[in-house]
Design a protein around this motif. Structure first.
Motif, PDB file in Angstrom:
ATOM      1  N   ALA A   1      38.643  39.225  44.592  1.00 17.55           N
ATOM      2  CA  ALA A   1      38.749  39.049  46.051  1.00 17.55           C
ATOM      3  C   ALA A   1      37.454  39.435  46.747  1.00 17.55           C
ATOM      4  O   ALA A   1      37.120  38.890  47.797  1.00 17.55           O
ATOM      5  CB  ALA A   1      39.902  39.890  46.589  1.00 17.55           C
ATOM      6  N   VAL A   2      36.728  40.382  46.138  1.00 21.71           N
ATOM      7  CA  VAL A   2      35.540  40.955  46.776  1.00 21.71           C
ATOM      8  C   VAL A   2      34.455  41.169  45.727  1.00 21.71           C
ATOM      9  O   VAL A   2      34.747  41.496  44.575  1.00 21.71           O
ATOM     10  CB  VAL A   2      35.899  42.328  47.436  1.00 21.71           C
ATOM     11  CG1 VAL A   2      34.650  43.087  47.887  1.00 21.71           C
ATOM     12  CG2 VAL A   2      36.852  42.128  48.612  1.00 21.71           C
TER      13      VAL A   2
ATOM     14  N   LYS B   1      25.909  32.623  49.125  1.00 21.22           N
ATOM     15  CA  LYS B   1      26.282  31.202  49.094  1.00 21.22           C
ATOM     16  C   LYS B   1      27.288  30.940  47.979  1.00 21.22           C
ATOM     17  O   LYS B   1      28.308  30.268  48.167  1.00 21.22           O
ATOM     18  CB  LYS B   1      25.023  30.350  48.897  1.00 21.22           C
ATOM     19  CG  LYS B   1      25.269  28.837  48.928  1.00 21.22           C
ATOM     20  CD  LYS B   1      23.938  28.079  48.905  1.00 21.22           C
ATOM     21  CE  LYS B   1      24.150  26.565  49.060  1.00 21.22           C
ATOM     22  NZ  LYS B   1      24.721  25.950  47.867  1.00 21.22           N
ATOM     23  N   PHE B   2      27.027  31.525  46.795  1.00 19.29           N
ATOM     24  CA  PHE B   2      27.945  31.352  45.666  1.00 19.29           C
ATOM     25  C   PHE B   2      29.322  31.930  46.002  1.00 19.29           C
ATOM     26  O   PHE B   2      30.356  31.288  45.748  1.00 19.29           O
ATOM     27  CB  PHE B   2      27.386  32.042  44.409  1.00 19.29           C
ATOM     28  CG  PHE B   2      28.295  31.917  43.213  1.00 19.29           C
ATOM     29  CD1 PHE B   2      28.182  30.841  42.341  1.00 19.29           C
ATOM     30  CD2 PHE B   2      29.292  32.862  42.971  1.00 19.29           C
ATOM     31  CE1 PHE B   2      29.040  30.716  41.258  1.00 19.29           C
ATOM     32  CE2 PHE B   2      30.151  32.737  41.898  1.00 19.29           C
ATOM     33  CZ  PHE B   2      30.020  31.658  41.028  1.00 19.29           C
ATOM     34  N   CYS B   3      29.342  33.132  46.555  1.00 17.83           N
ATOM     35  CA  CYS B   3      30.620  33.778  46.884  1.00 17.83           C
ATOM     36  C   CYS B   3      31.382  32.981  47.936  1.00 17.83           C
ATOM     37  O   CYS B   3      32.603  32.792  47.836  1.00 17.83           O
ATOM     38  CB  CYS B   3      30.381  35.210  47.352  1.00 17.83           C
ATOM     39  SG  CYS B   3      29.889  36.321  46.021  1.00 17.83           S
ATOM     40  N   ASP B   4      30.665  32.491  48.931  1.00 17.90           N
ATOM     41  CA  ASP B   4      31.285  31.690  49.980  1.00 17.90           C
ATOM     42  C   ASP B   4      31.930  30.432  49.404  1.00 17.90           C
ATOM     43  O   ASP B   4      33.064  30.078  49.747  1.00 17.90           O
ATOM     44  CB  ASP B   4      30.228  31.324  51.025  1.00 17.90           C
ATOM     45  CG  ASP B   4      30.847  30.673  52.251  1.00 17.90           C
ATOM     46  OD1 ASP B   4      31.819  31.226  52.787  1.00 17.90           O
ATOM     47  OD2 ASP B   4      30.363  29.608  52.666  1.00 17.90           O
ATOM     48  N   GLU B   5      31.226  29.782  48.503  1.00 19.29           N
ATOM     49  CA  GLU B   5      31.742  28.547  47.895  1.00 19.29           C
ATOM     50  C   GLU B   5      32.954  28.808  47.001  1.00 19.29           C
ATOM     51  O   GLU B   5      33.748  27.903  46.744  1.00 19.29           O
ATOM     52  CB  GLU B   5      30.641  27.876  47.062  1.00 19.29           C
ATOM     53  CG  GLU B   5      29.540  27.245  47.921  1.00 19.29           C
ATOM     54  CD  GLU B   5      28.318  26.858  47.115  1.00 19.29           C
ATOM     55  OE1 GLU B   5      28.243  27.210  45.910  1.00 19.29           O
ATOM     56  OE2 GLU B   5      27.423  26.200  47.698  1.00 19.29           O
ATOM     57  N   ASN B   6      33.091  30.053  46.522  1.00 18.86           N
ATOM     58  CA  ASN B   6      34.186  30.381  45.609  1.00 18.86           C
ATOM     59  C   ASN B   6      35.244  31.303  46.216  1.00 18.86           C
ATOM     60  O   ASN B   6      36.079  31.857  45.498  1.00 18.86           O
ATOM     61  CB  ASN B   6      33.608  31.006  44.332  1.00 18.86           C
ATOM     62  CG  ASN B   6      32.897  29.974  43.469  1.00 18.86           C
ATOM     63  OD1 ASN B   6      33.521  29.253  42.697  1.00 18.86           O
ATOM     64  ND2 ASN B   6      31.576  29.879  43.619  1.00 18.86           N
ATOM     65  N   GLY B   7      35.202  31.449  47.542  1.00 22.60           N
ATOM     66  CA  GLY B   7      36.255  32.213  48.223  1.00 22.60           C
ATOM     67  C   GLY B   7      36.250  33.700  47.938  1.00 22.60           C
ATOM     68  O   GLY B   7      37.280  34.366  48.025  1.00 22.60           O
ATOM     69  N   ILE B   8      35.071  34.239  47.581  1.00 21.08           N
ATOM     70  CA  ILE B   8      34.953  35.670  47.291  1.00 21.08           C
ATOM     71  C   ILE B   8      34.262  36.341  48.474  1.00 21.08           C
ATOM     72  O   ILE B   8      33.182  35.931  48.893  1.00 21.08           O
ATOM     73  CB  ILE B   8      34.139  35.903  45.999  1.00 21.08           C
ATOM     74  CG1 ILE B   8      34.832  35.231  44.804  1.00 21.08           C
ATOM     75  CG2 ILE B   8      33.959  37.401  45.733  1.00 21.08           C
ATOM     76  CD1 ILE B   8      33.954  35.136  43.561  1.00 21.08           C
ATOM     77  N   HIS B   9      34.884  37.374  49.022  1.00 24.25           N
ATOM     78  CA  HIS B   9      34.296  38.072  50.177  1.00 24.25           C
ATOM     79  C   HIS B   9      33.193  39.014  49.704  1.00 24.25           C
ATOM     80  O   HIS B   9      33.351  39.727  48.708  1.00 24.25           O
ATOM     81  CB  HIS B   9      35.370  38.856  50.926  1.00 24.25           C
ATOM     82  CG  HIS B   9      34.830  39.645  52.068  1.00 24.25           C
ATOM     83  ND1 HIS B   9      34.375  39.069  53.231  1.00 24.25           N
ATOM     84  CD2 HIS B   9      34.623  40.986  52.208  1.00 24.25           C
ATOM     85  CE1 HIS B   9      33.939  40.004  54.046  1.00 24.25           C
ATOM     86  NE2 HIS B   9      34.074  41.172  53.449  1.00 24.25           N
ATOM     87  N   VAL B  10      32.089  39.037  50.431  1.00 29.80           N
ATOM     88  CA  VAL B  10      30.985  39.950  50.113  1.00 29.80           C
ATOM     89  C   VAL B  10      31.083  41.197  50.984  1.00 29.80           C
ATOM     90  O   VAL B  10      31.183  41.116  52.211  1.00 29.80           O
ATOM     91  CB  VAL B  10      29.614  39.269  50.316  1.00 29.80           C
ATOM     92  CG1 VAL B  10      28.472  40.277  50.139  1.00 29.80           C
ATOM     93  CG2 VAL B  10      29.450  38.114  49.339  1.00 29.80           C
TER      94      VAL B  10
END
Length: 318
Positions: A181-182, A198-207
């Motif tokens: 999730a994070v 960018k990678f996290c955004d594209e894969n629905g992972i919150h930074v």
């Protein structure tokens, strides 16, 4: 500050997380940490970030219990608690016992978020610093399977990782049945993590951003944030502090900063980032700040370990 004033993010797990957290990692644990954390809750903080490594879990638990007793919060669910699995327990058979020990120290039935602290395994019972020969092969797949068990048992509402590169996340996503999730990583205006975000955004992972102010070079980090001429000029123009400019920048990137100050005035100030914004022109100026990782992570590199260079550790994201 009313807790409703702190925006929340909907995680891919279905749970919501406040978009600013109070960190509890410290070189020397202050004697009044419990009362400081109670004060933070009174000021409006609703996300507290701890870890097995920090040795602050018991103080966090005491603060939540006392905040409940004093009516500062109505329910346990009013506070979002993050803790982390240390590298010495990053093994399939050790994850669940480690989380149970964390819950015992916190005095809680569950954590809201449980993170793999680092993509690394070291000898059991080892803290930090550790020797190079204590670094062991890391079974990411087995460790993550055990993290998913923690989630299915309800002991962790959401699970995630910390200090994972895009490449390591990509590898994890090939076999995760519950995606992280994070991803909590070093992130601030002097280390913006554009590729990873960018990678996290594209894969629905919150930074989530640790060291959002650059750590000021105590043992690592730098003054690249707090002494940045660009941020200094913006702070004067906006009538804000450099810290507020940096935290607002992280928030406008969609990340949740984990702030760490036990000074009451700065704790208040760090919450005052939600009722104003940086313009596109101001964001463009921040993008001009030279980029350098504040925490290189040399201690995790070893000729016999899984990462023989910093490039392998961070997968070129150095």
């Amino acid at each position: 500050m009313d807790k409703e004033m702190i925006p929340q993010v909907a995680l891919n797990s279905g749970y919501r997380m406040p978009l600013i957290g109070l960190g509890t990692a410290c070189d020397h644990i202050p004697g009044n940490l419990t009362s400081t954390l109670i004060n933070a809750i009174e000021l409006g903080y609703r996300h507290i970030d701890t870890a097995s490594l920090y040795k602050t879990e018991e103080f966090v638990g005491q603060a939540i219990a006392q905040a409940l007793e004093r009516g500062l919060i109505d329910n346990r669910s009013d506070v979002f608690v993050t803790s982390k699995l240390w590298c010495s327990d990053a093994d399939h058979d050790l994850v669940l016992p480690a989380l149970k020990e964390t819950l015992r120290k916190l005095g809680l039935d569950y954590v809201d978020l449980y993170l793999v602290h680092f993509p690394l395994r070291i000898n059991q019972g080892t803290g930090t610093p550790f020797q190079k020969d204590e670094i062991l092969p890391f079974d990411m797949k087995g460790t993550w399977e055990a993290m998913e068990v923690c989630c299915r048992l309800g002991l962790a509402k959401s699970i995630g990782v910390s200090n994972f590169s895009s490449k390591k996340l990509s590898q994890l996503l090939t076999y995760a049945t519950i995606p992280p999730a994070v991803n909590q990583v070093e992130m601030n205006p002097a280390w913006q993590q554009r590729k990873l975000r960018k990678f996290c955004d594209e894969n629905g992972i919150h930074v989530s951003a640790w060291s959002p102010l650059g750590a000021n070079g105590a043992h690592w980090g730098s003054f690249a944030v707090m002494k940045s001429p660009i941020l200094g000029d913006l702070a004067v123009t906006k009538g804000k502090s450099i810290a507020q400019i940096s935290l607002r920048w992280a928030y406008q990137q969609g990340a949740s900063p984990i702030v760490k100050s036990f000074n009451e005035e700065r704790m208040k100030e760090n919450l005052q980032i939600f009722d104003w914004e940086l313009t596109q022109e101001e964001l463009d100026k921040i993008n001009q700040i030279p980029q350098k990782r504040g925490y290189p992570g040399e201690m995790f590199v070893s000729p016999n370990g899984p990462y023989k260079s910093l490039e392998e550790l961070w997968d070129e994201e150095v």
